[in-house]
Scaffold this motif. Structure first.
Motif, PDB file in Angstrom:
ATOM      1  N   VAL A   8     -23.392  26.283   5.962  1.00 20.85           N
ATOM      2  CA  VAL A   8     -22.373  27.340   5.968  1.00 20.85           C
ATOM      3  C   VAL A   8     -21.180  26.896   6.827  1.00 20.85           C
ATOM      4  CG1 VAL A   8     -21.891  29.704   6.730  1.00 20.85           C
ATOM      5  CG2 VAL A   8     -24.002  29.192   5.462  1.00 20.85           C
ATOM      6  N   ASN A  10     -20.283  23.795   7.273  1.00 16.50           N
ATOM      7  CA  ASN A  10     -19.592  22.801   6.438  1.00 16.50           C
ATOM      8  C   ASN A  10     -18.702  23.493   5.403  1.00 16.50           C
ATOM      9  OD1 ASN A  10     -20.977  20.804   7.796  1.00 16.50           O
ATOM     10  ND2 ASN A  10     -22.477  20.456   6.169  1.00 16.50           N
ATOM     11  N   ALA A  11     -19.194  24.599   4.838  1.00 16.29           N
ATOM     12  CA  ALA A  11     -18.432  25.328   3.815  1.00 16.29           C
ATOM     13  C   ALA A  11     -17.141  25.887   4.404  1.00 16.29           C
ATOM     14  CB  ALA A  11     -19.288  26.447   3.208  1.00 16.29           C
ATOM     15  N   TYR A  14     -14.729  23.094   4.328  1.00 12.70           N
ATOM     16  CA  TYR A  14     -14.294  22.866   2.942  1.00 12.70           C
ATOM     17  C   TYR A  14     -13.182  23.839   2.574  1.00 12.70           C
ATOM     18  CZ  TYR A  14     -14.729  22.616  -2.221  1.00 12.70           C
ATOM     19  OH  TYR A  14     -14.496  22.492  -3.571  1.00 12.70           O
ATOM     20  N   ALA A  15     -13.371  25.123   2.936  1.00 14.92           N
ATOM     21  CA  ALA A  15     -12.387  26.158   2.583  1.00 14.92           C
ATOM     22  C   ALA A  15     -11.045  25.901   3.256  1.00 14.92           C
ATOM     23  CB  ALA A  15     -12.922  27.536   2.952  1.00 14.92           C
ATOM     24  N   GLU A  16     -11.085  25.363   4.472  1.00 16.83           N
ATOM     25  CA  GLU A  16      -9.838  25.145   5.220  1.00 16.83           C
ATOM     26  C   GLU A  16      -8.886  24.179   4.515  1.00 16.83           C
ATOM     27  OE1 GLU A  16     -11.163  24.142   9.174  1.00 16.83           O
ATOM     28  OE2 GLU A  16     -11.968  26.177   9.429  1.00 16.83           O
ATOM     29  N   PHE A  18      -9.024  23.618   1.147  1.00 15.58           N
ATOM     30  CA  PHE A  18      -9.221  23.882  -0.281  1.00 15.58           C
ATOM     31  C   PHE A  18      -7.887  23.972  -1.025  1.00 15.58           C
ATOM     32  CE2 PHE A  18     -10.021  26.907  -3.822  1.00 15.58           C
ATOM     33  CZ  PHE A  18     -11.031  26.233  -4.463  1.00 15.58           C
TER      34      PHE A  18
END
Lengths: 164, 164
Positions: A8, A10-11, A14-16, A18
């Protein structure tokens, strides 16, 4: 912290960074991949897929059962895919047991036998061909003229085509 | 050149720089992910997974049917995973039709109704909870104390947890 908590976190990273917010629902490359769930088989990395490119269907063995036929029928009928790529791999867990042995072990453990096939197999190329045949025999998958099967070598990273 | 030919060419490049030849069969992070097949959902990228880390099971919707219970039972019993991560996502194709409509369309096209549920759903969070309940109700999956469900936002790249 659990492994899930790590993923979570890590996710969030990833979103930052995206930048794929405007991709369409239908896969851009109009291809569906069916591959083994094996942890060493990085389907996006191996096939050079990016976000939005392809449907990726995965299960223990990369086999074709009712569920994969459901996913492929939806993929082709509702979301426009036309090619199918099947990927098995060397050193697969499905080569290490038999359906009879698995059912016996589960029965010994919980007192109930699975009412489904474990789908163990003894020959990778044979099972790739078996998978292609199961797709061809399915009445609900409309597009069957571009189905190709491969074995991925987890030691070398190479993808070898299986010729039916 | 077909799309599949392109992917095979990509795989050759992947093999040329491959450095994961000594990874073990059991997933290093002892986690199994069940996610939708959607092309925009890059499971490895999103969760920061590398080769060898996690089983990845994917299908239309990221739903739990007999096939996913098979894969999870094999993942936990034979290959040592202990945590389960479920991922649905916004703008899912499964929100765009109904099982009745799908069956009718297939019947009109090929004259046979599918003998399986298409597993369409109307509410993402409800279907994540439904998936958790189906795993909990399964007698063959031994480890159920670390199952968590998420909805991935394809517009923002963010992963939101569903609290049952």
């Amino acid at each position: 912290m659990s492994i899930t908590d790590e993923l979570v976190a890590n996710a969030e990273r990833y979103a930052e960074s995206f930048r794929h917010g405007e991709l369409a629902l239908p896969p851009a490359k109009r291809v569906a991949v069916v591959a083994c769930m094996d942890a060493r088989l990085n389907v996006y990395g191996l096939l050079g897929l990016g976000e939005g490119d392809a449907h990726v269907i995965r299960n223990a063995g990369g086999v074709i059962t009712a569920g994969e036929r459901r996913s492929l029928a939806i993929s082709q009928r509702l979301l426009g895919t036309r090619e199918i790529v099947l990927i098995h791999h060397t050193d697969c867990g499905m080569l290490t047991f038999t359906d009879d042995g698995f059912k016996r072990d589960v029965y010994d453990d919980v007192g109930i036998k699975p009412d489904w096939a474990a789908e163990a197999f003894t020959d990778l190329e044979e099972d790739v061909i078996q998978s292609i045949r199961r797709i061809r025999a399915d009445p609900f998958i409309p597009h069957k003229d571009a189905i190709r099967g491969f074995v991925y070598d987890v030691r070398t990273g190479r993808l070898g085509e299986v010729k039916p």
